[in-house]
Design an enzyme around this catalytic site. Structure first.
Site, PDB file in Angstrom:
ATOM      1  N   CYS A  51      39.599 -68.895  33.068  1.00 26.03           N
ATOM      2  CA  CYS A  51      38.382 -69.261  32.321  1.00 26.03           C
ATOM      3  C   CYS A  51      38.614 -70.506  31.471  1.00 26.03           C
ATOM      4  O   CYS A  51      37.726 -71.343  31.326  1.00 26.03           O
ATOM      5  CB  CYS A  51      37.943 -68.108  31.415  1.00 26.03           C
ATOM      6  SG  CYS A  51      37.550 -66.606  32.314  1.00 26.03           S
ATOM      7  N   ARG A 134      32.466 -64.070  37.916  1.00 27.58           N
ATOM      8  CA  ARG A 134      32.147 -65.497  37.746  1.00 27.58           C
ATOM      9  C   ARG A 134      30.875 -65.797  38.534  1.00 27.58           C
ATOM     10  O   ARG A 134      30.936 -66.078  39.739  1.00 27.58           O
ATOM     11  CB  ARG A 134      33.300 -66.373  38.259  1.00 27.58           C
ATOM     12  CG  ARG A 134      34.595 -66.123  37.538  1.00 27.58           C
ATOM     13  CD  ARG A 134      35.722 -67.013  38.016  1.00 27.58           C
ATOM     14  NE  ARG A 134      36.982 -66.449  37.557  1.00 27.58           N
ATOM     15  CZ  ARG A 134      37.476 -66.610  36.327  1.00 27.58           C
ATOM     16  NH1 ARG A 134      36.833 -67.355  35.460  1.00 27.58           N
ATOM     17  NH2 ARG A 134      38.613 -66.045  35.981  1.00 27.58           N
TER      18      ARG A 134
HETATM   19  C1  BEZ Z   1      41.275 -65.510  33.925  1.00 29.20           C
HETATM   20  O1  BEZ Z   1      42.384 -66.018  33.968  1.00 29.20           O
HETATM   21  O2  BEZ Z   1      40.280 -66.115  33.545  1.00 29.20           O
HETATM   22  C2  BEZ Z   1      41.145 -64.099  34.386  1.00 29.20           C
HETATM   23  C3  BEZ Z   1      41.990 -63.650  35.395  1.00 29.20           C
HETATM   24  C4  BEZ Z   1      41.877 -62.337  35.820  1.00 29.20           C
HETATM   25  C5  BEZ Z   1      40.931 -61.494  35.240  1.00 29.20           C
HETATM   26  C6  BEZ Z   1      40.087 -61.976  34.252  1.00 29.20           C
HETATM   27  C7  BEZ Z   1      40.172 -63.281  33.833  1.00 29.20           C
END
Ligand code: BEZ
Length: 230
Positions: A51, A134
């Site tokens: 993110c 997402r």
């Molecule tokens: C992230 O790195 O944004 C992420 C990765 C796995 C689950 C949730 C967020």
């Protein structure tokens, strides 16, 4: 939980309206966005690595989206103070792929009740009951959903593709054309297929310098130019 889960708004439907608290104050959607395109996207959680790279990339492209008359609007199931702390950390500490000192100026919705996320089908329990997937909704100036993308938690989105899609849809609206696979600004565009035998014949016979027909149903012409935001 199940009762509240919304189905995703479909392409061609009006985007659900909502009022929400964001990092830039209260947002009333769609009233605050009259006449603008909106890229409304969700992310799983603040202070997560994928993110963070997505936010830095979106924020770095905010002016490019504004030039295209499009506003960015984010959402996650986190509180406002978490959003603020994360965005401050991004600005103060994170350097990634040449991006640093990145200020996230677009509003990020705090949706702890999941009310907005549920309206947009952003909670998908096979992936997570507590984090939004997402999602990306491309919403046009009349608040109609024009494109929907869903990605899993583990993989970041391609913001250049979102921009490319926006430009392609704006070209289609403005010029009544379609765009082929992997189309980029400047590439030839597709003339929508003819609706009758007569129109098909006429199309092929009238093909000339500016129209190339590979067959009656696949005719291309030069890209009608639009320089802004490219
Ligand atoms: C992230 O790195 O944004 C992420 C990765 C796995 C689950 C949730 C967020």
């Amino acid at each position: 939980m199940c009762e509240k889960q919304g189905r995703m708004p479909l392409i061609g439907e009006k985007a659900p309206s909502f009022k929400a608290e964001t990092t830039q104050g209260t947002v009333n959607f769609p009233d605050d966005y009259k006449g603008k395109w909106v890229i409304f996207f969700s992310h799983p959680a603040d202070f997560t690595p994928v993110c963070t790279t997505e936010f830095m990339t979106f924020a770095s492209m905010q002016d490019e989206f504004k030039t295209l008359n499009a506003e960015l609007l984010g959402l996650s199931i986190d509180g406002i103070y978490s959003h603020i702390a994360w965005l401050r950390t991004i600005k103060e500490k994170i350097e990634y792929k040449g991006m640093k000192d990145v200020e996230v100026n677009f509003p990020v919705i705090s949706d702890l009740t999941m009310e907005v996320a549920n309206k947009f089908g952003m909670i998908q329990p096979g992936e997570s009951n507590t984090q939004a997937v997402r999602a990306v909704f491309v919403i046009d100036p009349k608040a109609t959903v024009r494109a929907v993308l869903y990605y899993p938690l583990s993989n970041g989105r391609n913001m250049q593709e979102i921009k490319r899609l926006l430009i392609a849809m704006q070209h289609s609206d403005e010029h009544g054309i379609a765009t082929p696979a992997n189309w980029q600004i400047g590439d030839d565009v597709i003339i929508p297929p003819p609706g009758s035998c007569g129109a098909a014949k006429e199309r092929v016979e009238s093909a000339g310098d500016d129209v190339e027909c590979l067959d009656w149903f696949l005719c291309l012409k030069k890209c009608p130019h639009k320089e802004k935001g490219v």
